[in-house]
Write a protein that holds these residues in place. Structure first.
Motif, mmCIF file in Angstrom:
data_model
loop_
_atom_site.group_PDB
_atom_site.id
_atom_site.type_symbol
_atom_site.label_atom_id
_atom_site.label_comp_id
_atom_site.label_asym_id
_atom_site.label_seq_id
_atom_site.Cartn_x
_atom_site.Cartn_y
_atom_site.Cartn_z
ATOM 1 N N MET A 69 0.776 -1.099 0.439
ATOM 2 C CA MET A 69 -0.325 0.194 0.122
ATOM 3 C C MET A 69 0.991 1.312 -0.200
ATOM 4 O O MET A 69 0.904 2.453 -0.958
ATOM 5 C CB MET A 69 -0.704 -0.404 1.206
ATOM 6 N N SER A 70 1.674 1.395 0.941
ATOM 7 C CA SER A 70 3.505 1.994 1.116
ATOM 8 C C SER A 70 3.478 2.296 -0.716
ATOM 9 O O SER A 70 4.085 3.749 -1.250
ATOM 10 C CB SER A 70 4.168 2.245 1.983
ATOM 11 N N ALA A 71 3.514 1.025 -1.060
ATOM 12 C CA ALA A 71 4.524 1.603 -2.749
ATOM 13 C C ALA A 71 3.501 2.811 -3.660
ATOM 14 O O ALA A 71 3.977 3.095 -5.003
ATOM 15 C CB ALA A 71 4.329 0.007 -2.948
ATOM 16 N N LYS A 72 2.617 2.513 -3.518
ATOM 17 C CA LYS A 72 1.366 2.724 -3.974
ATOM 18 C C LYS A 72 0.903 4.247 -3.752
ATOM 19 O O LYS A 72 -0.117 5.115 -4.073
ATOM 20 C CB LYS A 72 -0.212 2.130 -4.035
ATOM 21 N N GLY A 73 1.951 5.053 -2.937
ATOM 22 C CA GLY A 73 1.858 6.619 -1.925
ATOM 23 C C GLY A 73 0.616 6.530 -1.241
ATOM 24 O O GLY A 73 0.230 7.327 -1.030
ATOM 25 N N MET A 74 0.476 5.359 -0.678
ATOM 26 C CA MET A 74 -0.691 6.127 0.004
ATOM 27 C C MET A 74 -0.265 6.328 1.703
ATOM 28 O O MET A 74 0.757 6.025 2.225
ATOM 29 C CB MET A 74 -1.277 4.217 0.572
ATOM 30 N N THR A 75 -0.801 7.370 2.782
ATOM 31 C CA THR A 75 -0.311 7.744 3.382
ATOM 32 C C THR A 75 -0.249 6.816 5.275
ATOM 33 O O THR A 75 -0.944 5.673 4.670
ATOM 34 C CB THR A 75 -0.912 8.651 4.493
ATOM 35 N N GLN A 92 17.562 -1.706 2.909
ATOM 36 C CA GLN A 92 17.767 -1.866 0.878
ATOM 37 C C GLN A 92 17.713 -0.730 -0.044
ATOM 38 O O GLN A 92 18.946 -1.594 -0.628
ATOM 39 C CB GLN A 92 16.359 -2.401 0.861
ATOM 40 N N ILE A 93 17.408 0.373 0.492
ATOM 41 C CA ILE A 93 17.441 1.545 0.120
ATOM 42 C C ILE A 93 19.189 1.649 -0.159
ATOM 43 O O ILE A 93 19.578 1.857 -1.160
ATOM 44 C CB ILE A 93 17.164 2.503 0.436
ATOM 45 N N GLU A 94 19.823 1.714 1.270
ATOM 46 C CA GLU A 94 21.191 2.226 1.377
ATOM 47 C C GLU A 94 22.147 0.999 0.428
ATOM 48 O O GLU A 94 23.379 1.980 -0.634
ATOM 49 C CB GLU A 94 21.642 1.635 2.478
ATOM 50 N N GLU A 95 22.066 0.063 0.195
ATOM 51 C CA GLU A 95 22.261 -1.728 0.010
ATOM 52 C C GLU A 95 22.180 -1.026 -1.948
ATOM 53 O O GLU A 95 23.105 -1.164 -2.620
ATOM 54 C CB GLU A 95 21.562 -2.271 -0.041
ATOM 55 N N LEU A 96 21.385 -0.408 -2.288
ATOM 56 C CA LEU A 96 20.692 -0.283 -3.886
ATOM 57 C C LEU A 96 21.601 1.202 -4.098
ATOM 58 O O LEU A 96 21.738 1.200 -5.591
ATOM 59 C CB LEU A 96 19.494 -0.127 -4.182
ATOM 60 N N LEU A 139 5.487 7.436 -10.207
ATOM 61 C CA LEU A 139 6.546 8.075 -9.771
ATOM 62 C C LEU A 139 5.437 9.098 -8.783
ATOM 63 O O LEU A 139 5.143 9.591 -7.367
ATOM 64 C CB LEU A 139 7.999 9.018 -9.254
ATOM 65 N N ARG A 140 5.005 10.000 -10.378
ATOM 66 C CA ARG A 140 4.149 10.776 -10.164
ATOM 67 C C ARG A 140 3.520 10.959 -9.844
ATOM 68 O O ARG A 140 2.115 11.487 -9.363
ATOM 69 C CB ARG A 140 3.988 11.573 -11.975
ATOM 70 N N LEU A 179 9.555 6.429 -2.692
ATOM 71 C CA LEU A 179 10.309 7.153 -4.231
ATOM 72 C C LEU A 179 10.301 5.249 -4.129
ATOM 73 O O LEU A 179 10.508 4.486 -5.954
ATOM 74 C CB LEU A 179 11.603 6.936 -4.377
ATOM 75 N N TYR A 180 11.499 4.635 -3.487
ATOM 76 C CA TYR A 180 11.651 3.292 -4.240
ATOM 77 C C TYR A 180 10.611 2.833 -4.043
ATOM 78 O O TYR A 180 10.810 1.093 -4.788
ATOM 79 C CB TYR A 180 12.776 2.983 -2.840
#
Length: 408
Positions: free
Chosen positions: A119-125, A156-160, A354-355, A374-375
């Motif tokens: 759900m967070s990946a879809k931009g939900m608060t 994971q973000i840091e690793e990427l 992303l938009r 974003l990630y």
């Protein structure tokens, strides 16, 4: 034999269902949910009792010389797809019993963390996610818990961001998307910079996503040097909008790299000055420029378009003349290579995902919250990237000739 077995199984299921209907007096779909929840809780309870029997080496009410023995129960509420289920976890005197069906400190058996991340990946608060979980599953998930769950992707973000990259990327795109972020009770606009590479197999890779920095030659030199430190020795063509300081930074970090102005953004920026009634006609005239067979013809068409529209829109074509040195490199390539360089397919498919974050929430609570969103959106978008770019073999062959000795 197989048919008789299916008949027996079917009859067995009918008996179970009939027993459930009678036992729980099932009348509605809600009654079914409650019955399943009760059965799930009872099943877990029985399995934990059996696990404790095996752990102790004897069953309940049996005598034993074992110094470890049952020591009451601990009340616990499990989160499940059917809602909250109260269970009594059996305890042992030594305190070393850890049931495998529901391990210590585990309270969720509904895979809710994956659902929260999706759900967070879809931009939900965090508020929206908390409300939806409560509506669907019947138990409360605090906003702080949602934040804690999504924070698990920060490593994971840091690793990427630090992973090694390929030595050569034939084409790299840099683009910016702006978001509103709260900083000490003040809402400010910050840019997220997405760097997308096309590797030598023609596949798209997100090389980096950064947020919050001001554009400058110093900033972009740091970004490009980061790519060098991660193993990128050469970039043939770098496509970017008119980012402040990017041209000088490319010359310093990758002096042999061709800087190509993003035609999509060039067209968009031009049409900002144009009235709605003229946009279609103006856009067709612009297309005649970047579809020209060579640079000389393209430049002549650019002058003709400027003259045609100057009286109505005197500033619309100004940037074409000023930026011609970074617009013109594409004219030496065939239509197949140009399409990769200036069509929206390569990076716009990611940018559109992303938009959509902007449509879901007007303000992000912090830079970190924006970076996570974003990630997560990028993870979702890149799942579809299973094939190389169209006609990549022809594109790669042409680039190999144009940039002799720079591709493997």
């Amino acid at each position: 034999m197989a048919r008789r077995r299916r008949e027996r199984m079917s009859e067995g299921k009918k008996n179970i269902i009939a027993g459930l209907i009678e036992e729980y007096n099932i009348k509605t779909a809600e009654d079914i949910q409650e019955a399943l929840k009760d059965l799930l809780g009872g099943t877990i309870q029985e399995m934990m009792e059996a696990e404790l029997d095996e752990h102790l080496g004897y069953e309940e009410y049996e005598r034993s010389d074992n110094t470890d023995y049952r020591n009451g129960v601990k009340h616990k509420k499990l989160r499940s797809s059917y809602g909250e289920i109260p269970i009594d976890v059996p305890q042992d005197r030594d305190g070393d019993f850890n049931p495998q069906i529901v391990q210590k400190r585990k309270k969720d058996i509904s895979a809710i963390e994956q659902k929260i991340i999706a759900m967070s990946a879809k931009g939900m608060t965090t508020r929206q996610i908390s409300d939806i979980v409560e509506d669907i599953y019947g138990f409360e998930v605090s906003e702080s818990m949602v934040t804690a769950v999504t924070n698990k992707i920060l490593p994971q973000i840091e690793e990427l961001q630090q992973r090694p990259l390929s030595a050569v990327y034939p084409i790299v795109f840099i683009d910016a998307i702006h978001f509103s972020v709260r900083d000490e009770h003040i809402v400010k606009k910050i840019a997220a910079y997405i760097i997308l590479g096309i590797n030598d197999e023609g596949r798209k890779e997100v090389l980096s996503i950064t947020v919050g920095e001001n554009e400058s030659a110093k900033y972009w030199l740091g970004v490009l040097n980061d790519l060098r430190n991660r193993g990128v020795q050469d970039i043939l063509i770098l496509c970017a909008d008119g980012l402040s300081g990017i041209k000088e930074s490319i010359s310093a970090a990758y002096p042999n790299t061709e800087h190509q102005r993003c035609i999509v953004h060039q067209v968009r920026n031009t049409l900002k000055y144009v009235a709605e009634k003229d946009k279609k006609s103006f856009a067709n005239d612009l297309k005649s420029i970047y579809h020209a067979p060579n640079e000389e013809t393209g430049y002549e068409r650019m002058l003709a378009v400027t003259e045609k529209w100057h009286d109505r829109y005197p500033n619309a074509m100004k940037r074409w003349d000023e930026n011609w040195d970074v617009i013109s490199p594409m004219f030496k390539f065939s239509a197949d290579v140009r399409k990769v360089m200036y069509t929206t397919n390569a990076i716009e498919s990611l940018n559109s995902a992303l938009r959509r974050l902007n449509s879901q929430r007007s303000v992000f609570p912090s830079d970190t919250a924006l970076l996570k969103a974003l990630y997560l959106a990028t993870f979702e978008a890149t799942k579809k990237w299973t094939m190389p770019l169209r006609n990549w073999g022809k594109v790669y062959g042409e680039l190999s000739i144009m940039y002799d000795g720079r591709l493997n």
